[in-house]
Design an enzyme around this catalytic site. Structure first.
Site, PDB file in Angstrom:
ATOM      1  N   HIS A   1       7.910  41.245-124.006  1.00  0.00           N
ATOM      2  CA  HIS A   1       6.569  40.721-124.295  1.00  0.00           C
ATOM      3  C   HIS A   1       5.932  41.346-125.536  1.00  0.00           C
ATOM      4  O   HIS A   1       4.855  40.919-125.941  1.00  0.00           O
ATOM      5  CB  HIS A   1       5.648  40.958-123.093  1.00  0.00           C
ATOM      6  CG  HIS A   1       6.026  40.138-121.896  1.00  0.00           C
ATOM      7  ND1 HIS A   1       5.988  38.766-121.890  1.00  0.00           N
ATOM      8  CD2 HIS A   1       6.475  40.488-120.663  1.00  0.00           C
ATOM      9  CE1 HIS A   1       6.380  38.302-120.702  1.00  0.00           C
ATOM     10  NE2 HIS A   1       6.691  39.341-119.943  1.00  0.00           N
TER      11      HIS A   1
ATOM     12  N   GLN B   1      15.223  44.606-113.105  1.00  0.00           N
ATOM     13  CA  GLN B   1      13.961  44.099-112.573  1.00  0.00           C
ATOM     14  C   GLN B   1      14.245  42.969-111.576  1.00  0.00           C
ATOM     15  O   GLN B   1      14.883  41.974-111.916  1.00  0.00           O
ATOM     16  CB  GLN B   1      13.063  43.588-113.709  1.00  0.00           C
ATOM     17  CG  GLN B   1      12.641  44.706-114.631  1.00  0.00           C
ATOM     18  CD  GLN B   1      11.522  44.347-115.590  1.00  0.00           C
ATOM     19  OE1 GLN B   1      11.227  45.144-116.452  1.00  0.00           O
ATOM     20  NE2 GLN B   1      10.904  43.179-115.446  1.00  0.00           N
TER      21      GLN B   1
ATOM     22  N   GLU C   1      12.121  40.376-109.594  1.00  0.00           N
ATOM     23  CA  GLU C   1      10.725  39.955-109.715  1.00  0.00           C
ATOM     24  C   GLU C   1      10.555  38.455-109.465  1.00  0.00           C
ATOM     25  O   GLU C   1       9.641  37.839-110.003  1.00  0.00           O
ATOM     26  CB  GLU C   1      10.158  40.366-111.082  1.00  0.00           C
ATOM     27  CG  GLU C   1      11.051  40.011-112.258  1.00  0.00           C
ATOM     28  CD  GLU C   1      10.577  40.603-113.588  1.00  0.00           C
ATOM     29  OE1 GLU C   1       9.446  41.088-113.685  1.00  0.00           O
ATOM     30  OE2 GLU C   1      11.361  40.526-114.566  1.00  0.00           O
TER      31      GLU C   1
ATOM     32  N   ASP D   1       5.395  38.984-112.355  1.00  0.00           N
ATOM     33  CA  ASP D   1       6.301  37.841-112.204  1.00  0.00           C
ATOM     34  C   ASP D   1       6.519  37.502-110.743  1.00  0.00           C
ATOM     35  O   ASP D   1       6.638  36.328-110.384  1.00  0.00           O
ATOM     36  CB  ASP D   1       7.633  38.122-112.921  1.00  0.00           C
ATOM     37  CG  ASP D   1       7.522  37.815-114.410  1.00  0.00           C
ATOM     38  OD1 ASP D   1       7.159  36.670-114.749  1.00  0.00           O
ATOM     39  OD2 ASP D   1       7.753  38.715-115.226  1.00  0.00           O
TER      40      ASP D   1
END
Ligand code: 3PY
Ligand code: MG
Length: 265
Positions: free
Chosen positions: A52, A154, A156, A182
């Site tokens: 991001h 991750q 998520e 998320d």
């Protein structure tokens, strides 16, 4: 003789992780000075965010250097679970790799394959990279030591939750990181990271990982959230984002200095 960049730091980070919680922010800055400041503030690690954040690898390598210089472990969150960014982050000397949106065992095996040299995987081989001291490292030493980089996956999304036991069965990684944002979206509750259903799903992941002795991590944005997940046994606490920390500090200062004369401070 030169060590591969950061490998001994990875070893001592693993020891700290085993002993108790570690804290580190995500970073979306382009400035190596900001990374040094985070280390001087006492954080154990920093997650340089290529999912991001705005940075490309040319900038990220300088941020890695800054973290190393100040004794904070640089972890790169790659934009996606793909071979090329994984190899590149490791070639630049990231102490750890954080990979978003891991949802099934086949995908996890491909990630591990891309992140490890033989015999554990088939990471593209080059020793003229920063992680190998640009070839200053004895080659066999490099290939062995480089396989020690920390790997954080991750989980998520609903698919990842459904496949959690199968992911744990694959193994070969260090930490299962639960991305609350998320996850909240995946549960139809976008952004509601404190919603009871989101918290219950997170607790379930922590519980199932702990049952297998796997370390968990998550993202927190307040001391209260940090305390909550610390008490639940989460050991890798990613605390907020550098730009948000700066915004909060700026707001607090401005609110204080603009308060009317005589108002309580
Ligand atoms: C998420 O919450 O989804 C993350 O990836 C970390 O903040
Ligand atoms: Mg996420």
């Amino acid at each position: 003789m030169q060590e591969p960049t950061n490998i001994s730091a990875v070893g001592s980070f693993r020891q700290r992780l085993a002993a108790g919680p570690v804290w580190g922010p995500f970073s979306k800055t382009c400035d190596a000075g900001m990374i040094e400041v985070l280390a001087l503030g006492g954080f154990d690690f920093v997650i340089l965010d290529m999912e991001h954040g705005p940075n490309g690898f040319e900038t990220v390598q300088h941020l890695i250097r800054a973290a190393e210089r100040r004794g904070m472990l640089p972890i790169v969150r790659v934009a996606q679970a793909a071979e090329q960014p994984i190899a590149k982050a490791l070639d630049l000397g990231a102490g750890g790799l954080q990979v978003p949106q891991i949802s099934d065992p086949g995908q996890l095996r491909r990630v591990l394959h891309a992140a490890r040299f033989a015999p554990r995987g088939e990471r593209g081989v080059c020793r003229y990279v920063r992680a190998a001291g640009y070839s200053a490292m004895p080659r066999q030493q490099y290939f062995v030591a480089a396989n020690e980089a920390l790997i954080v996956i991750q989980v998520e999304g609903q698919q990842g939750l459904a496949n959690l036991d199968a992911l744990l069965e694959v193994g070969g990684f260090d930490i299962v990181f639960i991305g609350p944002y998320d996850l909240s979206q995946s549960l139809g509750l976008v952004g509601q990271v404190e919603h009871p259903r989101v918290l219950a799903a997170m607790e379930e992941v922590v519980r199932r990982c702990q049952a297998r002795g796997v370390v968990t991590g998550t993202f927190v944005e307040s001391p209260a959230a940090s305390a909550r997940w610390r008490a639940a046994g989460v050991r890798y606490l990613s605390y907020a984002v550098d730009v948000g920390i700066l915004l909060e500090a700026a707001r607090a200062i401005v609110a204080q200095v603009r308060a009317p004369e005589g108002a309580p401070r």
